[in-house]
Motif scaffolding. Structure first.
Motif, PDB file in Angstrom:
ATOM      1  N   UNK A 389       3.793  44.214  91.853  1.00 45.84           N
ATOM      2  CA  UNK A 389       3.043  46.167  92.350  1.00 45.84           C
ATOM      3  C   UNK A 389       3.761  46.968  91.945  1.00 45.84           C
ATOM      4  N   UNK A 390       5.336  46.816  92.474  1.00 41.29           N
ATOM      5  CA  UNK A 390       5.996  47.381  92.263  1.00 41.29           C
ATOM      6  C   UNK A 390       6.494  47.719  91.201  1.00 41.29           C
ATOM      7  N   UNK A 395       6.688  51.036  86.091  1.00 43.63           N
ATOM      8  CA  UNK A 395       6.151  51.327  84.379  1.00 43.63           C
ATOM      9  C   UNK A 395       5.336  52.567  84.449  1.00 43.63           C
ATOM     10  N   UNK A 396       4.358  52.782  85.054  1.00 34.41           N
ATOM     11  CA  UNK A 396       3.507  53.596  85.308  1.00 34.41           C
ATOM     12  C   UNK A 396       4.294  54.745  85.157  1.00 34.41           C
ATOM     13  N   UNK A 400       4.126  57.818  82.355  1.00 30.68           N
ATOM     14  CA  UNK A 400       3.820  59.508  82.557  1.00 30.68           C
ATOM     15  C   UNK A 400       5.025  60.721  82.028  1.00 30.68           C
ATOM     16  N   UNK A 401       6.365  60.031  82.801  1.00 34.03           N
ATOM     17  CA  UNK A 401       7.338  61.364  82.778  1.00 34.03           C
ATOM     18  C   UNK A 401       7.726  61.306  80.823  1.00 34.03           C
ATOM     19  N   UNK A 402       6.982  59.907  79.852  1.00 34.04           N
ATOM     20  CA  UNK A 402       7.114  60.079  78.723  1.00 34.04           C
ATOM     21  C   UNK A 402       6.299  61.481  77.960  1.00 34.04           C
ATOM     22  N   UNK A 403       4.953  60.700  78.521  1.00 36.18           N
ATOM     23  CA  UNK A 403       3.850  61.689  77.948  1.00 36.18           C
ATOM     24  C   UNK A 403       4.375  63.260  78.432  1.00 36.18           C
TER      25      UNK A 403
END
Length: 429
Positions: A389-390, A395-396, A400-403
């Motif tokens: 889960x970590x 990774x998510x 989000x940062x790349x987006x």
């Protein structure tokens, strides 16, 4: 082999000889004996085993301690050092050897039997070394490395220090323990100046005890558990897996159950706890009893012995024998081989612990009771997120940062100059 007192030995190329052995007797009052190279019982170990048994230690503990003592005695026998004359020089060299040496590669029991019978054992030399600790692509767990693990070395140091402490107190061993406590703690009582507002520190550490990193318990994600369950071929194996992952019992606790320990009407399975040796009834999932009933019907039709006091789990082929831990482990290894995984039987207990501890409608004290933990702090480690889960959430986060980096800046509010805001925040115009 002569050696100057106090000087470190040259352990380059040293291979631990396979002198002696730990013999399982099957007797109630003396389950294990440590035998020397001549097959004679090592009396100091036999006396300590009697003391441990009187203190309520189970036979499995004696077996675990016996392997550590056998390793130490083999090291002493290789250098012709008596156990009672061992000094901190031998203890230091032994700790260095366990840290730097490769684990010995044991000869398969079939080859040893052929060699003992005078037949030629077909094998290739030299044998391959154990694989490096690279993570498994399915589970993410590293494979056992060629060196002794820190947990193995720490366990061995604790066993040997306790062994010599016992004989020193009895007056049958050396006056100085070859495995001393850490220099900063050897002259002080543990937690002598403890602040009652702070938690207690760990146990007193030995000077040669390695630092053991804290590991995150591994649980089997639901999708991978379904794949593992589907890889099993027999009703017995699926019943075992369903019972382990729903009761949270240890592997040995469930395997030693009797046929009258299962109560389908109450959805309970009775087990004998590892530490207290008390019988405890654990709730199990309904599907575990479905698979158990399918297995029992198939087994009884095949001729497996049936009776309330008989074992619940048996081998699949004649001659019928109660299923042992090593046979159950081999069953899981076959399923792992089909999936390319390296799950262990204890991972099933971790999986059950995570599922129960992270249920908001289930009290943590109830989970502690089911798992048989003496301290609530042991159960609290399952409140943290699992490693899978970590990794998924981090990774998510990166996604989000790349987006966000790819988005154009938001237009300024009415009344603000875009050029002035670029100068203010140091952005390129």
């Amino acid at each position: 082999m002569l050696h100057d007192e106090g000087l470190p030995r040259n352990l380059t190329g040293f291979v631990l000889p396979e002198f002696g052995r730990l013999h399982g007797t099957g007797q109630l009052y003396e389950p294990y004996r440590l035998l020397d190279r001549a097959g004679v019982v090592v009396s100091p170990v036999a006396v300590w085993f009697s003391e441990l048994q009187a203190a309520g230690k189970p036979a499995a503990t004696l077996r675990s301690y016996g392997h550590d003592l056998l390793r130490w005695y083999r090291f002493l026998w290789a250098f012709d050092v008596d156990w009672a004359r061992a000094t901190r020089t031998e203890a230091r060299d032994f700790a260095r050897w366990m840290q730097l040496a490769d684990k010995p590669i044991r000869t398969h029991w079939r080859h040893r039997a052929k060699e003992a019978a005078g037949q030629s054992a077909e094998r290739t030399e030299p044998q391959a070394k154990p694989p490096q600790r690279t993570p498994n692509p399915v589970t993410g767990k590293p494979a056992p490395g060629p060196k002794y693990a820190a947990t193995t070395r720490a366990h061995c140091e604790t066993v040997l220090r306790t062994f010599y402490d016992f004989h020193r107190e009895e007056g049958t061993g050396p006056l100085l323990n070859p495995f001393p406590l850490d220099r900063s703690r050897r002259n002080a009582r543990a937690n002598a100046h403890h602040n009652p507002m702070e938690p207690f520190k760990g146990e007193r550490q030995g000077r040669y005890r390695p630092h053991v990193p804290r590991r995150v318990p591994r649980r089997i994600p639901d999708a991978l558990f379904d794949a593992l369950f589907a890889a099993l071929k027999y009703y017995r194996d699926r019943a075992l897996l369903a019972a382990w992952v729903s009761t949270g019992a240890r592997a040995e606790e469930l395997l030693t159950g009797r046929q009258d320990d299962a109560e389908p009407g109450q959805q309970l399975i009775g087990v004998v706890r590892k530490g207290s040796r008390e019988r405890q009834e654990l709730p199990a999932a309904p599907d575990a009893f479905v698979w158990l009933r399918l297995y029992q019907q198939q087994a009884w039709e095949a001729g497996v012995p049936r009776g309330p006091g008989l074992s619940m789990w048996w081998t699949l082929r004649r001659p019928w024998r109660p299923l042992t831990y090593h046979a159950a482990r081999a069953m899981l290894l076959q399923a792992n081989a089909a999936l390319g995984a390296n799950w262990t039987l204890h991972d099933l207990r971790h999986t059950a612990s995570y599922r129960m501890a992270r249920d908001p409608q289930l009290s943590l004290t109830h989970v502690q009771w089911v798992l048989g933990h003496a301290h609530l702090s042991t159960t609290e480690i399952y409140l943290a997120a699992g490693l899978d889960q970590i990794l998924r959430e981090v990774r998510a986060h990166h996604a989000r940062q790349a987006e966000l980096r790819g988005r154009p800046p938001a237009p300024p509010a009415a009344g603000y100059s875009a050029a002035s805001l670029d100068v203010l925040f140091g952005r390129q115009p």
